[in-house]
Write a protein that holds these residues in place. Structure first.
Motif, short mmCIF file in Angstrom:
data_model
loop_
_atom_site.label_atom_id
_atom_site.label_comp_id
_atom_site.label_asym_id
_atom_site.label_seq_id
_atom_site.Cartn_x
_atom_site.Cartn_y
_atom_site.Cartn_z
N GLN A 174 0.85 -1.20 0.00
CA GLN A 174 0.00 0.00 0.00
C GLN A 174 0.88 1.24 0.00
O GLN A 174 2.09 1.18 0.25
CB GLN A 174 -0.90 0.02 1.24
N GLN A 175 0.27 2.39 -0.17
CA GLN A 175 1.01 3.65 -0.19
C GLN A 175 1.42 4.09 1.22
O GLN A 175 2.43 4.78 1.38
CB GLN A 175 0.18 4.75 -0.85
N ALA A 176 0.66 3.69 2.25
CA ALA A 176 0.93 4.16 3.60
C ALA A 176 1.23 3.00 4.55
O ALA A 176 0.64 1.92 4.44
CB ALA A 176 -0.25 4.96 4.13
N TYR A 218 9.35 9.71 0.46
CA TYR A 218 8.34 9.47 1.50
C TYR A 218 8.03 10.77 2.23
O TYR A 218 8.76 11.75 2.14
CB TYR A 218 8.83 8.42 2.50
N ARG A 256 4.03 7.72 4.40
CA ARG A 256 3.47 7.59 3.06
C ARG A 256 4.57 7.59 2.02
O ARG A 256 5.46 8.42 2.02
CB ARG A 256 2.49 8.73 2.79
N ARG A 257 4.49 6.64 1.11
CA ARG A 257 5.43 6.53 -0.03
C ARG A 257 4.96 7.50 -1.11
O ARG A 257 3.78 7.54 -1.47
CB ARG A 257 5.39 5.09 -0.55
N GLY A 262 4.33 5.99 -5.39
CA GLY A 262 4.19 4.53 -5.47
C GLY A 262 3.76 3.94 -4.15
O GLY A 262 3.22 4.64 -3.29
N CYS A 263 4.01 2.66 -4.02
CA CYS A 263 3.62 1.94 -2.81
C CYS A 263 4.84 1.29 -2.17
O CYS A 263 5.87 1.10 -2.81
CB CYS A 263 2.61 0.84 -3.17
N TRP A 264 4.71 0.96 -0.91
CA TRP A 264 5.74 0.18 -0.23
C TRP A 264 5.69 -1.24 -0.77
O TRP A 264 4.61 -1.73 -1.11
CB TRP A 264 5.50 0.17 1.28
#
Length: 181
Positions: free
Chosen positions: A58-60, A87, A96-97, A100-102
């Motif tokens: 997810q992004q966060a 981030y 939060r990334r 993109g997402c982590w």
């Protein structure tokens, strides 16, 4: 005492005993531990804490303590990434990334950060003192009452509940409520 969430002097004044009384310090320590356990974070200021988090895809990500005072470094798979470009973070503990997402991998994000309260909020201090006062006044062990042919036994846990103020303070400061039933 650094691990207490309230001032022993305040509790001592309400009980009419010395702030160095061993039972008072035990009760205040126990109440502080109970509050920390209920909210699931240290509450007091912790500088330079380092945690390793699982990526979620997810992004966060949620950091395990708040409020977040500073994020000093974030490493993704051992490589330091840049604040503002890779981030961002919030005082509520959201990492939060950007763009993109982590990754969806275990133990791939390492965060060094400062969190907690330099001065414990007054509402926390108040409920911890209330809980410690109740713990101080009740002797640990079993207490039995017999009336007629019936006997009832209460332990300390049954005798010490929590107040509405305690419940409200825990709800206000607790983290990660979504993983509870």
């Amino acid at each position: 005492m650094a691990d207490l969430l309230a001032d022993p002097e305040e509790l001592a004044a309400s009980l009419g005993v010395q702030a160095t009384d061993p039972k008072l310090l035990w009760a205040l320590t126990a109440a502080s531990r109970r509050f920390r356990g209920a909210v699931r974070h240290p509450v007091s200021l912790v500088a330079g804490d380092v945690v390793t988090l699982d990526g979620t895809g997810q992004q966060a990500l949620l950091l395990p303590s708040a409020p977040v005072i500073a994020v000093t470094s974030v490493k993704l798979d051992g490589v330091t990434i840049t604040l503002g470009a890779d981030y961002e973070w919030s005082a509520d503990g959201i990492l939060r990334r950007i763009g993109g997402c982590w990754p969806d991998r275990l133990r791939c994000v390492e965060v060094a950060y400062d969190h907690g309260y330099a001065v414990v909020p007054e509402d926390i201090q108040e409920v911890v003192v209330d809980q410690a006062r109740a713990l101080y006044r009740i002797d640990p062990g079993v207490q039995t009452k017999t009336v007629g042919g019936q006997s009832v036994t209460f332990g300390v846990q049954a005798a010490i509940g929590v107040t509405a103020q305690w419940t409200a303070a825990v709800q206000r400061y607790e983290l990660n409520r979504g993983d509870r039933p």
